[in-house]
Motif scaffolding. Structure first.
Motif, mmCIF file in Angstrom:
data_model
loop_
_atom_site.group_PDB
_atom_site.id
_atom_site.type_symbol
_atom_site.label_atom_id
_atom_site.label_comp_id
_atom_site.label_asym_id
_atom_site.label_seq_id
_atom_site.Cartn_x
_atom_site.Cartn_y
_atom_site.Cartn_z
ATOM 1 N N ARG A 1 129.100 127.372 24.899
ATOM 2 C CA ARG A 1 127.766 127.251 24.280
ATOM 3 C C ARG A 1 127.178 125.863 24.499
ATOM 4 N NH1 ARG A 1 128.544 128.119 18.237
ATOM 5 N NH2 ARG A 1 130.421 126.943 18.745
ATOM 6 N N TYR A 2 128.030 124.883 24.785
ATOM 7 C CA TYR A 2 127.559 123.509 24.942
ATOM 8 C C TYR A 2 127.544 123.044 26.395
ATOM 9 C CZ TYR A 2 128.078 123.637 19.941
ATOM 10 O OH TYR A 2 127.956 123.982 18.621
ATOM 11 N N TRP A 3 127.764 123.958 27.330
ATOM 12 C CA TRP A 3 127.714 123.612 28.744
ATOM 13 C C TRP A 3 126.255 123.542 29.197
ATOM 14 C CZ3 TRP A 3 131.793 127.615 30.884
ATOM 15 C CH2 TRP A 3 133.059 127.264 30.423
ATOM 16 N N GLY A 4 125.967 122.565 30.023
ATOM 17 C CA GLY A 4 124.646 122.471 30.636
ATOM 18 C C GLY A 4 123.567 121.865 29.756
ATOM 19 N N ASP A 5 123.920 121.342 28.585
ATOM 20 C CA ASP A 5 122.921 120.761 27.682
ATOM 21 C C ASP A 5 123.020 119.242 27.579
ATOM 22 O OD1 ASP A 5 121.595 123.108 26.989
ATOM 23 O OD2 ASP A 5 123.019 123.572 25.389
ATOM 24 N N ASN B 1 133.492 123.488 41.463
ATOM 25 C CA ASN B 1 132.961 123.063 40.166
ATOM 26 C C ASN B 1 131.688 122.237 40.383
ATOM 27 O OD1 ASN B 1 132.521 122.328 37.527
ATOM 28 N ND2 ASN B 1 134.625 121.675 37.150
ATOM 29 N N GLU B 2 130.643 122.922 40.821
ATOM 30 C CA GLU B 2 129.404 122.249 41.211
ATOM 31 C C GLU B 2 128.715 121.540 40.044
ATOM 32 O OE1 GLU B 2 127.104 125.223 43.247
ATOM 33 O OE2 GLU B 2 128.648 125.465 44.794
ATOM 34 N N ARG B 3 128.793 122.101 38.845
ATOM 35 C CA ARG B 3 128.162 121.474 37.686
ATOM 36 C C ARG B 3 128.817 120.114 37.410
ATOM 37 N NH1 ARG B 3 128.599 125.440 34.152
ATOM 38 N NH2 ARG B 3 130.473 124.661 33.167
ATOM 39 N N ALA B 4 130.137 120.038 37.495
ATOM 40 C CA ALA B 4 130.834 118.764 37.260
ATOM 41 C C ALA B 4 130.508 117.754 38.358
ATOM 42 C CB ALA B 4 132.339 118.994 37.183
ATOM 43 N N ILE B 5 130.452 118.197 39.598
ATOM 44 C CA ILE B 5 130.126 117.296 40.710
ATOM 45 C C ILE B 5 128.743 116.683 40.497
ATOM 46 C CG2 ILE B 5 129.614 117.217 43.184
ATOM 47 C CD1 ILE B 5 131.881 119.387 43.494
ATOM 48 N N LYS B 6 127.791 117.512 40.095
ATOM 49 C CA LYS B 6 126.435 117.020 39.821
ATOM 50 C C LYS B 6 126.463 115.973 38.700
ATOM 51 C CE LYS B 6 121.852 118.679 38.534
ATOM 52 N NZ LYS B 6 121.048 119.818 38.115
ATOM 53 N N LEU B 7 127.231 116.226 37.647
ATOM 54 C CA LEU B 7 127.363 115.281 36.539
ATOM 55 C C LEU B 7 127.926 113.947 37.028
ATOM 56 C CD1 LEU B 7 127.534 114.357 33.561
ATOM 57 C CD2 LEU B 7 129.738 115.555 33.445
ATOM 58 N N TYR B 8 129.025 113.979 37.752
ATOM 59 C CA TYR B 8 129.672 112.746 38.199
ATOM 60 C C TYR B 8 128.736 111.924 39.083
ATOM 61 C CZ TYR B 8 133.727 115.343 36.544
ATOM 62 O OH TYR B 8 134.604 116.082 35.778
ATOM 63 N N LYS B 9 128.040 112.589 39.984
ATOM 64 C CA LYS B 9 127.093 111.869 40.850
ATOM 65 C C LYS B 9 125.963 111.261 40.036
ATOM 66 C CE LYS B 9 127.874 114.363 45.171
ATOM 67 N NZ LYS B 9 127.272 115.274 46.179
ATOM 68 N N SER B 10 125.500 111.968 39.005
ATOM 69 C CA SER B 10 124.401 111.452 38.187
ATOM 70 C C SER B 10 124.807 110.202 37.418
ATOM 71 C CB SER B 10 123.897 112.527 37.214
ATOM 72 O OG SER B 10 124.763 112.669 36.097
#
Length: 182
Positions: free
Chosen positions: A100-104, A135-144
């Motif tokens: 429920r808390y993913w992507g927010d 794990n594309e969502r995590a990769i995007k987070l780390y790069k950000s």
């Protein structure tokens, strides 16, 4: 001074509580979550294994619960572990346990706090992590957050009949400072 290195706008990093055990236990049964965190075959952990992990303390490992500030609800954890003090390097892990808390943005907020803690409080110079290429969502987070891809372990992992890379990311203190100057 109203400042806390372990607080974001919506979350705070804290220690674990005894009542966190059943919540973390439920996360260990979440196959999707566990397959993003570990290359080992999926196997739920026992309460004893989780309790030992929650209570583990050493000068090479710093582990925090991620809690919502308004309700104190446990939503995940972050850690810097495997610290090599001689070289001032450490490994980073993050997990938001409840989908429920993913992507927010909760993960970004928590990891921002952890990175600040690692560089300012622990005086580390380098943080690193690995992530599976699916794990594309995590990769995007780390790069950000300024992590740079430093290498790949090609076709490292087999999941569901396909092979995936394991990617190494790193972040240096001076890069972080440059990106966070205001």
């Amino acid at each position: 001074m109203d400042y806390s290195i372990l607080k974001g706008k919506r979350i705070e990093l804290s220690g674990f509580l005894e009542e966190d055990l059943p919540i973390i236990s439920s996360w260990s049964k979440n196959e999707h979550l566990q397959r993003n965190l570990d290359a080992l075959p999926f196997k739920p952990k026992t309460n004893d294994e989780i309790q030992k992990w929650m209570n583990h303390s050493s000068e090479k490992d710093f582990r925090f619960a991620i809690r919502l500030m308004d309700t104190n609800e446990l939503i995940g954890y972050v850690e810097v572990d495997g610290i090599l003090w001689t070289h001032r390097t450490g490994w980073v892990t993050i997990a938001i346990g409840d989908g429920r808390y993913w992507g927010d943005g909760y993960g970004k907020e928590a990891l921002t706090c952890l990175i600040s803690y690692a560089f300012q409080e622990l005086n580390l110079f380098r943080l690193q992590l690995t992530v599976f290429s699916y794990n594309e969502r995590a990769i995007k987070l780390y790069k950000s957050l300024g992590f740079e891809e430093e290498g790949r372990f090609r076709k490292f992992l087999q999941r569901d009949g396909d092979r995936y890379d394991m990617i190494l990311f790193g972040l240096l203190k001076d890069e972080w400072k440059k990106n966070n100057e205001s």
